[in-house]
Structures are given as C-alpha cells and as structure tokens.
Design a protein around this motif. Structure first.
Motif, short mmCIF file in Angstrom:
data_model
loop_
_atom_site.label_atom_id
_atom_site.label_comp_id
_atom_site.label_asym_id
_atom_site.label_seq_id
_atom_site.Cartn_x
_atom_site.Cartn_y
_atom_site.Cartn_z
N LEU A 2 0.88 -1.13 -0.02
CA LEU A 2 -0.02 0.02 -0.01
C LEU A 2 0.91 1.35 -0.08
O LEU A 2 1.77 1.39 0.57
CB LEU A 2 -0.87 0.03 1.35
N PRO A 3 0.32 2.27 -0.64
CA PRO A 3 1.18 3.78 -0.54
C PRO A 3 1.57 4.02 0.77
O PRO A 3 0.81 4.17 1.56
CB PRO A 3 0.35 4.51 -1.42
N THR A 4 2.84 4.58 0.73
CA THR A 4 3.24 5.20 1.95
C THR A 4 3.02 6.67 1.81
O THR A 4 2.72 7.09 0.74
CB THR A 4 4.74 4.67 2.22
N ALA A 5 3.57 7.34 2.94
CA ALA A 5 3.44 8.97 2.76
C ALA A 5 4.44 9.32 1.91
O ALA A 5 5.48 8.65 1.54
CB ALA A 5 3.96 9.56 4.07
N ALA A 6 4.14 10.57 1.00
CA ALA A 6 4.97 10.75 0.09
C ALA A 6 6.07 11.66 0.41
O ALA A 6 6.40 11.89 1.69
CB ALA A 6 4.28 12.05 -0.67
N ALA A 7 7.07 11.04 -0.52
CA ALA A 7 8.46 11.49 0.17
C ALA A 7 8.60 12.97 0.21
O ALA A 7 8.06 13.92 -0.60
CB ALA A 7 9.56 11.09 -1.05
N GLU A 8 9.50 13.24 1.10
CA GLU A 8 9.53 14.73 1.57
C GLU A 8 10.66 15.50 0.57
O GLU A 8 11.87 14.95 0.35
CB GLU A 8 10.15 15.17 3.16
N LEU A 9 10.28 16.38 -0.30
CA LEU A 9 10.94 17.03 -1.28
C LEU A 9 11.93 18.21 -0.85
O LEU A 9 11.32 18.76 0.29
CB LEU A 9 9.92 17.66 -2.25
N PRO A 10 13.04 18.15 -1.13
CA PRO A 10 13.91 19.19 -0.78
C PRO A 10 13.43 20.50 -1.08
O PRO A 10 12.84 20.64 -2.20
CB PRO A 10 15.60 18.96 -1.26
N GLU A 11 14.02 21.65 -0.50
CA GLU A 11 13.52 22.89 -1.02
C GLU A 11 14.41 23.32 -1.84
O GLU A 11 15.32 22.74 -2.41
CB GLU A 11 13.72 23.73 0.53
N VAL A 12 13.95 24.41 -2.69
CA VAL A 12 14.58 25.26 -3.85
C VAL A 12 16.15 25.26 -3.27
O VAL A 12 16.36 25.88 -2.35
CB VAL A 12 13.81 26.44 -4.32
N PRO A 13 17.06 24.94 -4.09
CA PRO A 13 18.25 25.04 -3.64
C PRO A 13 18.86 26.39 -3.79
O PRO A 13 18.39 27.13 -4.77
CB PRO A 13 19.13 24.14 -4.61
N SER A 14 19.77 26.81 -2.90
CA SER A 14 20.27 28.27 -2.83
C SER A 14 21.18 28.49 -4.03
O SER A 14 21.38 29.63 -4.74
CB SER A 14 21.36 28.67 -1.55
N GLU A 15 21.90 27.56 -4.55
CA GLU A 15 22.67 27.53 -5.84
C GLU A 15 21.58 27.60 -6.92
O GLU A 15 22.43 28.07 -8.21
CB GLU A 15 23.44 26.41 -5.89
N LEU A 16 20.49 27.48 -6.87
CA LEU A 16 19.46 27.70 -7.83
C LEU A 16 19.31 26.61 -9.00
O LEU A 16 18.52 25.98 -9.20
CB LEU A 16 19.44 28.85 -8.57
N TYR A 17 20.40 26.46 -9.61
CA TYR A 17 20.60 25.37 -10.71
C TYR A 17 21.19 24.02 -10.42
O TYR A 17 21.08 23.32 -11.39
CB TYR A 17 21.50 26.12 -11.81
N TYR A 18 21.50 23.69 -9.31
CA TYR A 18 21.92 22.39 -9.08
C TYR A 18 21.55 21.89 -7.19
O TYR A 18 21.79 23.10 -6.52
CB TYR A 18 23.25 21.99 -9.38
N TYR A 19 21.35 20.77 -7.03
CA TYR A 19 21.29 20.44 -5.73
C TYR A 19 22.04 19.26 -5.90
O TYR A 19 21.72 18.09 -6.20
CB TYR A 19 19.79 20.28 -5.35
N ASP A 20 22.69 18.88 -4.62
CA ASP A 20 23.95 17.60 -4.61
C ASP A 20 23.75 17.28 -3.08
O ASP A 20 24.92 17.42 -2.22
CB ASP A 20 25.20 18.22 -5.02
N GLU A 21 22.66 16.71 -2.87
CA GLU A 21 22.70 16.09 -1.53
C GLU A 21 23.69 14.89 -1.23
O GLU A 21 23.97 14.96 -0.04
CB GLU A 21 21.10 15.32 -1.51
N ALA A 22 23.94 14.37 -2.39
CA ALA A 22 24.82 13.05 -1.99
C ALA A 22 26.39 13.57 -2.06
O ALA A 22 27.15 12.60 -1.91
CB ALA A 22 24.45 12.08 -3.06
N GLY A 23 26.59 14.84 -2.78
CA GLY A 23 27.87 15.45 -2.63
C GLY A 23 28.76 14.56 -3.66
O GLY A 23 30.01 14.36 -3.32
#
Length: 269
Positions: free
Chosen positions: A28-49
């Motif tokens: 059964l579906p679980t709660a929706a994944a929590e999406l990251p906020e708009v990155p301060s760098e604007l054009y890229y987001y690198d959570e995994a580094g």
C-alpha cells in the motif's frame, strides 16, 4: 455439464490469489517523500555530494547564459540520496512542480534527477520542450552515458548528460553558447552496459529486484492455485476437466509523457 458452483470456486480462487500476490508485491502507498527545498545555488542540488566544482561551474555558466535570452530555459541537476520509497517518475514530477523549473511563459525547464541509493536517473522535460526533447531523445541521451554511471563515474555522467541536453536546447532556440572555457569530462568509462531491448530484459530485471519474501509469497500463491481441493474435479461424477487461460505480458515504460513535466525518460544503472 458444469454447475454454477463448479465455475464459481475456481474463479474465486484465481481472483483471491491475484489480489493476495498484488498485496505483497505492491505494498500500500506510503506517505509521500519529503521533497527538498529550492536550492540556494538555484541550478543544482547535490545532497549526495558527488558533483565536482567543475561540473557545478558548467551548470551555472550555461544556465546564466540561458537567463540572458528571451526564452530563458533552465536545466536543473538534482542529486538525492534516496527516493524514500517513491518512484523516480513521480518524484521528478513533484520536484519539477515544487521548484517551478523553466520559464513560466514557455514551460521550457528540464530536470536531471539522480537517486544515488536506488541507482536510478531521470530526465524530466517541460511541455514547451517535449517536441525537441522527446522520450526517444531523452532515452538516447541517458543510454549514451549509462556507462559512466554504471562505473560509478557519477559526476562525469551527469556532466555529459547535461551537455547533451544543452545541445538539443541550443539547436531548438538557435543559441550559440560559448563553452570553450568550460571544463570537460576527464574520466572515461571502462565498459558500456547492455541496453534494454524489450520485454525479456525488463522481465529479468524485475525478477532480480524481488526480495526473498516476495519470492516466497509467489511460491505460496502458485501452490495454493495448484493444490487447493476442488480445482480439478467437478462435483458430479468425479470427471476431470482442464482449464485454459491467457498470460498477459507487461513491460515497464521509461517514458512519462502527459504529466506536469511534459515527458522524459528513466534508467537504472
């Protein structure tokens, strides 16, 4: 002659078995994944580094030049650690909408999303560019660079995917973007992984992805369907009878046209 009870019980058992299998193979579906906020760098987001300074510079430089044009397209690169149980198709559409990627007047944004834990990547395309970046083209862009990702050269792979995407956009809008001073990929993949050639490779990947518990459930369901009393004989005369059915093939499509992002392609690596 078969009675109504003779027919109803096998049908009930088949329906029950199918529902029981789906319950465990598709929870059964679980709660929706929590999406990251708009990155301060604007054009890229690198959570995994995993993005190098050179690749970040490439992404920023191209997008800043795009921002000087009338159409103002955007190509956003997002690297997340996990999809948290969500499909990459749904996650990318939700992230696309949350970050409002692209020029609102042209709907010409592109999201390149890589999920590190699941080893999946998706190219999500806005409606304004789906005629240029078709599902076929986005699939080819990903396929051409899967060797980088399969060999854990994530930064190099993303850089090449980004470059190939800019080429399509530049051709669409007749841009002459200066890239001579932008760093190029210095890593080379060792091998090229086989591409998905249809139903059989997709089926093999499906069964490889099953967990032991899922396999056990399948075995139990098959045994239930075969050995449940009353499946092979009628209530009158003990005469055996056979039943025939049809199997229905299913394949997993990577393209996702018609949603908020417009279209795109996904690949596992």
């Amino acid at each position: 002659m078969h009675t109504l009870n003779d027919i109803q019980f096998p049908i009930f058992r088949i329906v029950f078995t199918a529902l029981f299998s789906l319950l465990f193979l598709h929870p059964l579906p679980t709660a929706a994944a929590e999406l990251p906020e708009v990155p301060s760098e604007l054009y890229y987001y690198d959570e995994a580094g995993i993005l190098t300074p050179e690749t970040k510079e490439l992404i920023l430089t191209i997008n800043e030049q795009y921002n000087q044009t009338i159409e103002k397209p955007q190509i956003i690169v997002a690297v997340i650690e996990s999809l948290d149980g969500e499909t990459i198709e749904n996650y990318s559409v939700d992230l696309f909408e949350k970050w409002k990627i692209g020029n609102i007047d042209y709907d010409n944004g592109v999201l390149i999303l890589l999920a590190a834990e699941e080893r999946e990547i998706r190219l999500e395309v806005g409606y304004g560019l789906e005629g240029t970046l078709t599902d076929g083209k986005t699939g080819k862009i990903l396929d051409d660079n899967l060797a980088y990702l399969s060999n854990n050269l994530f930064d190099a792979g993303l850089q090449e995917i980004f470059r190939d995407t800019t080429t399509e956009i530049n051709n669409e809008y007749h841009y002459e973007i200066e890239t001579s001073s932008i760093p190029v990929v210095t890593e080379t993949p060792i091998t090229t992984p086989p591409r998905d050639n249809g139903f059989i490779p997709s089926t093999i990947r499906f069964f490889k992805s099953l967990k032991p518990f899922n396999v056990l459930i399948i075995i139990v369901c098959i045994g239930f369907a075969i050995f449940t009393p009353g499946s092979g004989e009628s209530s009158k005369g003990g005469r055996s009878r056979t039943r025939s059915g049809s199997s229905k093939k299913s394949s997993r499509r990577s393209g996702g046209g018609g949603r908020s992002g417009g279209g795109g392609s996904s690949r596992k690596f």
